[in-house]
Design a protein around this motif. Structure first.
Motif: not given
Length: 474
Positions: A451-462, A464-466
């Motif tokens: 998911q992060v490879l597709e959208d780097p903005s997702l690389n935050n703990k909150e 990612l945990l969701e």
């Protein structure tokens, strides 16, 4: 002829002479000095026996005293001093059964491999050249001292050294010497993998790695690198190539470590000239990296002979990078390379033909697959590979590499996540939200990374945990 000896070498020679002995600088250092090259080391030969040498100098090391060699230490530098000697009978094509000391310099020079390595020098006597080494240097030929057959029977490694010296110096091998190479080539089977590796390294690192083709024609590679023979005998009939697999590999080796301007000289495709900044290496390559890259280019298509198919007159090599990685690992292990070199070369071969999707998302996926640690080297591999193919394909391939490098540099500058190491959550975080350790944990981390490879903005703990909580309930 005057040769300027290093101060400490001159000192050792003069000390031996003042004590009543003969002494000379000898071998490769004299050859290189005459050629205007910087000698790697300075060897000294003398009529004094090892015990007599040890009495003259305060600090010595018994480097190979049985064979007449003592290392004289001056400050922190060591210089090998070897007594004139006559080699005894050779029984295994590798080493003499015994050695006998002699007071005759010419007898010592007789046992050496090539005329260009059988010259000696000191300030008092000048150049001692009884076998025509200076003339051979001027002619640019490699010729054995005395009988070439006898020299190769004594130590079969000299067969490979003949090719290696011709590659390093750009010399031809003299006719009788080459004839003896072909006659005695099977004696190389008695030589250790370690000694063969050293010579092959020097050959492919030389200015003339194409001399490996001469080694093939002489039957040498059939013994030391038989996979190269298969490459030489595998044609490539398709729009990408104009050479056999073997010649293409040599052309690719020649591209490694070349500077920008020298690469330009080979470029006849004028339409790519405005964009040739791609050919610049980002950082200076270390000697280790150049060795890795040259072996990579030599073996990058070693899987092609075993994966060749032909369809409507066009050759294809499906799966050759994976096959090549396997074969190259076998070769490098056989030659006793260190594990780091084997791992780097085989990984670069596995990914050398990978086609990056030229979008930020596609590039991140590619970096993730190949590994961030080899990306700079991988671009060098791709450039060398492309320039060893048909010039008609250069423009498109170099433009693709340029765009891939641009995307890669942007991703690096933004410090975007491309692997699990840089993911903002780890297994401990997943345990805290209720996931038990096991196979599913690794699967969820991999899904988060995708998911992060597709959208780097997702690389935050909150965030990612969701996402992880959703995957746990799936």
């Amino acid at each position: 002829m005057k040769i300027v000896l290093p101060e400490k070498v001159d000192y050792i020679i003069n000390e031996l002479i003042e004590h009543g002995y003969e002494a000379y600088a000898v071998g490769g250092c004299i050859r290189d000095s005459i050629l205007g090259r910087e000698p790697e080391d300075w060897d000294i030969t003398t009529s004094a026996n090892p015990q007599e040498v040890k009495k003259i100098f305060r600090r010595t090391i018994d480097t190979g005293i049985i064979h007449g060699t003592v290392t004289v230490m001056l400050e922190k530098e060591g210089y090998e001093v070897t007594t004139y000697r006559i080699d005894g009978e050779y029984e295994d094509n590798r080493r003499p059964k015994s050695v006998a000391f002699t007071a005759d310099l010419v007898e010592d020079l007789k046992r050496r491999d090539f005329t260009i390595n059988a010259m000696a020098y000191n300030r008092e006597k000048g150049l001692v050249d009884v076998f025509g080494g200076l003339s051979d240097l001027q002619k640019g030929i490699i010729r054995c001292v005395g009988s070439a057959v006898e020299r190769f029977e004594e130590d079969a490694l000299r067969i490979l050294r003949a090719i290696r010296f011709s590659a390093q110096l750009g010399f031809d091998i003299e006719e009788e010497t080459l004839k003896a190479v072909k006659e005695k080539v099977k004696n190389l089977e008695a030589i250790s993998a370690e000694r063969i590796r050293v010579e092959l390294n020097k050959l492919i690192l030389s200015p003339n790695p194409d001399k490996l083709v001469e080694a093939y024609k002489a039957g040498i590679t059939k013994i030391v690198l038989p996979e190269f023979d298969a490459m030489m005998e595998t044609e490539q009939r398709n729009p990408h190539h104009i050479y056999s697999v073997g010649i293409h590999a040599i052309k690719a080796v020649e591209q490694v470590g070349r500077d920008f301007s020298s690469r330009l000289k080979d470029m006849d495709t004028k339409e790519v000239l405005p964009d040739l900044e791609i050919l610049k290496t980002e950082n200076d390559l270390t000697p280790k990296e150049i060795l890795v890259l040259r072996w990579t280019m030599l073996l990058h298509d070693v899987g092609k002979p075993g994966s060749k198919t032909t369809d409507q007159g066009e050759d294809h090599f499906y799966g050759h990078p994976e096959k090549g990685a396997e074969v190259s690992k076998t070769i490098l292990r056989r030659l006793k390379f260190d594990n780091e070199t084997i791992e780097l070369v085989t990984r670069l071969i596995r990914w050398h033909d990978y086609r990056f999707t030229l979008t930020p998302q596609g590039m991140r996926r590619g970096i993730n697959k190949a590994g961030t640690d080899i990306m700079d080297l991988l671009f060098e591999v791709k450039i060398a590979d492309s320039l060893a193919q048909s010039p008609a394909t250069w423009a498109e391939k170099l433009m693709n590499i340029k765009e891939a490098k641009r995307l890669y540099q942007e991703i690096k500058a933004k410090n975007e996540c491309v692997n699990l190491k840089n993911l903002e959550v780890n297994g401990k975080d997943l345990i805290l939200i209720g996931l038990k350790p096991g196979k599913s944990m690794g699967e969820i981390l991999d899904r988060l990374l995708m998911q992060v490879l597709e959208d780097p903005s997702l690389n935050n703990k909150e965030a990612l945990l969701e996402l992880a909580k959703e995957y746990i309930t799936d």
